[in-house]
Motif scaffolding. Structure first.
Motif, PDB file in Angstrom:
ATOM      1  N   ASN B  25       1.297  -1.461  -0.302  1.00  0.00           N
ATOM      2  CA  ASN B  25      -0.179  -0.238   0.392  1.00  0.00           C
ATOM      3  C   ASN B  25       0.777   1.149  -0.351  1.00  0.00           C
ATOM      4  N   ARG B  28       2.921   1.586  -3.141  1.00  0.00           N
ATOM      5  CA  ARG B  28       1.797   2.098  -3.948  1.00  0.00           C
ATOM      6  C   ARG B  28       1.285   3.615  -3.994  1.00  0.00           C
ATOM      7  N   TRP B  29       1.539   4.053  -3.042  1.00  0.00           N
ATOM      8  CA  TRP B  29       0.620   5.220  -3.101  1.00  0.00           C
ATOM      9  C   TRP B  29       1.953   6.440  -3.321  1.00  0.00           C
ATOM     10  N   ARG B  32       2.204   6.843  -6.960  1.00  0.00           N
ATOM     11  CA  ARG B  32       0.834   7.890  -7.550  1.00  0.00           C
ATOM     12  C   ARG B  32       1.825   9.202  -6.797  1.00  0.00           C
ATOM     13  N   LEU B  80      -4.691  -3.078  -8.160  1.00  0.00           N
ATOM     14  CA  LEU B  80      -4.955  -2.297  -6.209  1.00  0.00           C
ATOM     15  C   LEU B  80      -4.402  -0.736  -6.908  1.00  0.00           C
ATOM     16  N   GLY B  83      -6.862   2.256  -7.504  1.00  0.00           N
ATOM     17  CA  GLY B  83      -7.434   2.347  -5.895  1.00  0.00           C
ATOM     18  C   GLY B  83      -6.701   3.963  -6.164  1.00  0.00           C
ATOM     19  N   GLN B  84      -5.580   3.922  -6.292  1.00  0.00           N
ATOM     20  CA  GLN B  84      -4.440   5.179  -5.717  1.00  0.00           C
ATOM     21  C   GLN B  84      -4.486   6.198  -6.793  1.00  0.00           C
ATOM     22  N   ILE B  87      -7.623   8.253  -6.756  1.00  0.00           N
ATOM     23  CA  ILE B  87      -7.564   9.586  -5.412  1.00  0.00           C
ATOM     24  C   ILE B  87      -6.709  10.924  -6.463  1.00  0.00           C
ATOM     25  N   ARG B  96      -1.480  15.253  -5.974  1.00  0.00           N
ATOM     26  CA  ARG B  96      -1.273  14.852  -4.354  1.00  0.00           C
ATOM     27  C   ARG B  96      -2.204  16.108  -4.361  1.00  0.00           C
ATOM     28  N   TYR B 107       4.200   7.169   6.633  1.00  0.00           N
ATOM     29  CA  TYR B 107       3.733   6.026   5.435  1.00  0.00           C
ATOM     30  C   TYR B 107       2.815   4.913   6.421  1.00  0.00           C
ATOM     31  N   MET B 108       2.280   4.412   5.224  1.00  0.00           N
ATOM     32  CA  MET B 108       1.456   3.287   5.515  1.00  0.00           C
ATOM     33  C   MET B 108       2.750   2.212   5.857  1.00  0.00           C
TER      34      MET B 108
END
Lengths: 422, 116
Positions: B25, B28-29, B32, B80, B83-84, B87, B96, B107-108
């Motif tokens: 996750n 991937r964030w 992006r 997945l 999904g990012q 956003i 962003r 961070y996740m």
């Protein structure tokens, strides 16, 4: 709640006079607690050094002999939390009695004993020193006196708390007061899985706690991420639907836009079957969720426009509830102008790839919200440290911030914890 | 097993694998957040068109939690990643959140299962 009144200008019922009803003042409040290194030193000693502090939930110790290590910089401590074979939970300073090295070097795991890597002294997870290497070389060694240093630890409703006073002046139950009673029996759902977001940034710890205490900023600071779900034309500035003080603690019930419809252009939200915007946590609407909604502590006004209860336990911990579940915030100061914020958002296990995509989108939205708040707090810290303002102004919906500041002020001035809680 | 980047029928998405098929996750964030908007949009458009097919294929062949060969794993990570990308494309219309700091200290630490 009887305080909820119809306001003719706004169609949605909202709570008023939360500030006065919580026994708080209404004037400007000083900036000093956010910018003063001296004030922070008093907070460290008199707030963090004396309050019961939440370190996590029992599910973080899933089996016999599980443990985790948690830094609490405000108290200069690394706390080792252990669960023994009988399920007893204890906390210790992660410090070897020989020469002060750390005995647990990993963040978590399963062990019934800890061997210091410096000279190999070994402790059981109940703290007792059970092994010293080359003992004949020591002088009058009394192993019984040389266990790990304990930290007072207690558990309430699955939440693990510690207290850094050698002998805590008040018990955890006394500290929680009425809240501890009224919030009993809440079903905590999906405790096996949490989305964990950690943020380290340059702002006083109270600034980020304050951001999670009110909905007033949502339409302005979170226009794309949260505003469509947590405000509406009927309640543009997200006036709360309820709220109150609980001794040293406080809670607010926030507004939800029940008319939310996933926008046409939010194609991925639609693809992932997310029909509730940001409100329902990963879409958990099962039986447990119904039980949560029916609990007397949750949405106390039983408002039809309710989105979440933000429950702020003094000094630095939130347990927040929404129709889909719960999440927590830990706001840990690491310096007067530095914070580590840990958000844990408990989520159901995905059952299909479509579900999993929804959770990715949900997590991504949370990431952006955290980023928006962190960015804003860092700018506020700079602004407040400029000395431009001696005071900040708070409105009625921001009563939890005022309550937090007044409570902290009480604690840093009280000789005893009993006095601070009175 | 196959050494293909993606399962049969999804070849058109291969150019996106190297950048977008990330295993966590957090990663991937970050991808992006760092990508130019034109690249995010190109990935979003291509992946959105095949998202229903990808969900159906994955649910059919590798229900959540099953060990996956590389091609299936890549496809799931791309899904997945959508999904990012959403956003940026649907919410912010930029990579962003407006006025956000970057890089940042967020961070996740643990994302949802699997591939969190």
């Amino acid at each position: 709640m009887s305080d909820v009144l119809e306001n003719p200008k706004i169609e949605v019922p909202h709570a008023i006079d939360l500030t006065r009803k919580a026994g708080l003042g209404t004037g400007p409040v000083p900036v000093e607690p956010y910018v003063s290194p001296e004030f922070y030193e008093r907070e460290r000693k008199l707030v963090f050094g004396r309050a019961w502090l939440n370190l996590g939930r029992i599910e973080q110790l899933p089996k016999a002999n599980s443990y985790f290590v948690k830094p609490v910089e405000a108290c200069n401590a690394q706390v080792l939390v252990t669960r023994n074979a009988d399920g007893e939970i204890k906390a210790f300073h992660n410090v070897c009695s020989h020469r002060g090295a750390a005995v647990a070097l990993e963040e978590c795991g399963v062990r019934n004993r800890f061997t210091c890597r410096y000279h190999g002294w070994t402790y059981r997870n109940d703290g007792e020193l059970i092994g010293v290497t080359d003992p004949d070389m020591f002088f009058d060694l009394d192993k019984k006196q040389l266990g790990l240093t304990p930290i007072a630890c207690d558990v309430w409703e699955g939440w693990i708390f510690v207290n850094f006073q050698k002998r805590p002046e008040v018990s955890l139950i006394e500290f929680l007061g009425d809240l501890g009673e009224v919030f009993r029996g809440i079903p905590y759902m999906n405790t096996h899985q949490a989305l964990i977001i950690e943020a380290n940034f340059n702002a006083n710890w109270k600034l980020i706690a304050d951001a999670f205490a009110e909905g007033y900023h949502v339409s302005s600071l979170h226009p794309n991420t949260l505003a469509p779900s947590f405000s509406s034309d009927k309640n543009k500035f997200a006036r709360p639907v309820g709220g109150r003080a609980w001794g040293a603690h406080r809670s607010v019930s926030t507004f939800g836009n029940m008319d939310y419809v996933t926008p046409e252009n939010s194609k991925v939200e639609r693809l992932a079957n997310m029909n509730n915007g940001a409100i329902v946590l990963a879409g958990d609407t099962g039986e447990q969720a119904q039980k949560l909604l029916a609990h007397r502590a949750i949405n106390q006004a039983k408002s039809a426009h309710w989105s979440a209860d933000l429950t702020w336990l003094f000094p630095n911990f939130n347990i927040d509830f929404s129709p889909g579940g719960f999440w927590t915030h830990e706001f840990w100061p690491t310096a007067y102008n530095k914070t580590r914020w840990i958000a844990r958002i408990y989520m159901p296990t995905a059952t299909s790839w479509r579900d999993r995509l929804a959770q990715e989108h949900y997590a991504a939205r949370w990431g952006e919200v955290v980023l928006e708040d962190v960015s804003n707090c860092e700018r506020i810290q700079i602004g407040l440290e400029s000395g431009a303002k001696d005071h900040i102004i708070l409105q009625d919906g921001e009563f939890m911030i005022r309550h937090s500041l007044e409570t902290i002020n009480k604690w840093v001035n009280a000789k005893t914890v009993k006095e601070a809680l009175s | 097993m196959s050494e293909k980047l993606l399962p049969a029928g999804f070849e058109a998405l291969e150019p996106f694998v190297a950048y977008w098929a990330q295993p966590t996750n957090d990663k991937r964030w970050d991808q992006r957040a760092r990508a130019p908007m034109a690249e995010i949009t190109a990935f979003y458009d291509a992946m959105y068109d095949r998202a229903e097919d990808a969900i159906a294929w994955l649910d059919e062949n590798y229900p959540l939690g099953q060990e996956m060969p590389e091609d299936a794993r890549n496809l799931s990570c791309l899904l997945l990643g959508l999904g990012q990308a959403a956003i940026a494309v649907e919410m912010h219309r930029q990579p962003r959140s407006p006025y956000s700091v970057f890089p940042h200290g967020i961070y996740m630490k643990s994302g949802p299962w699997p591939l969190g």
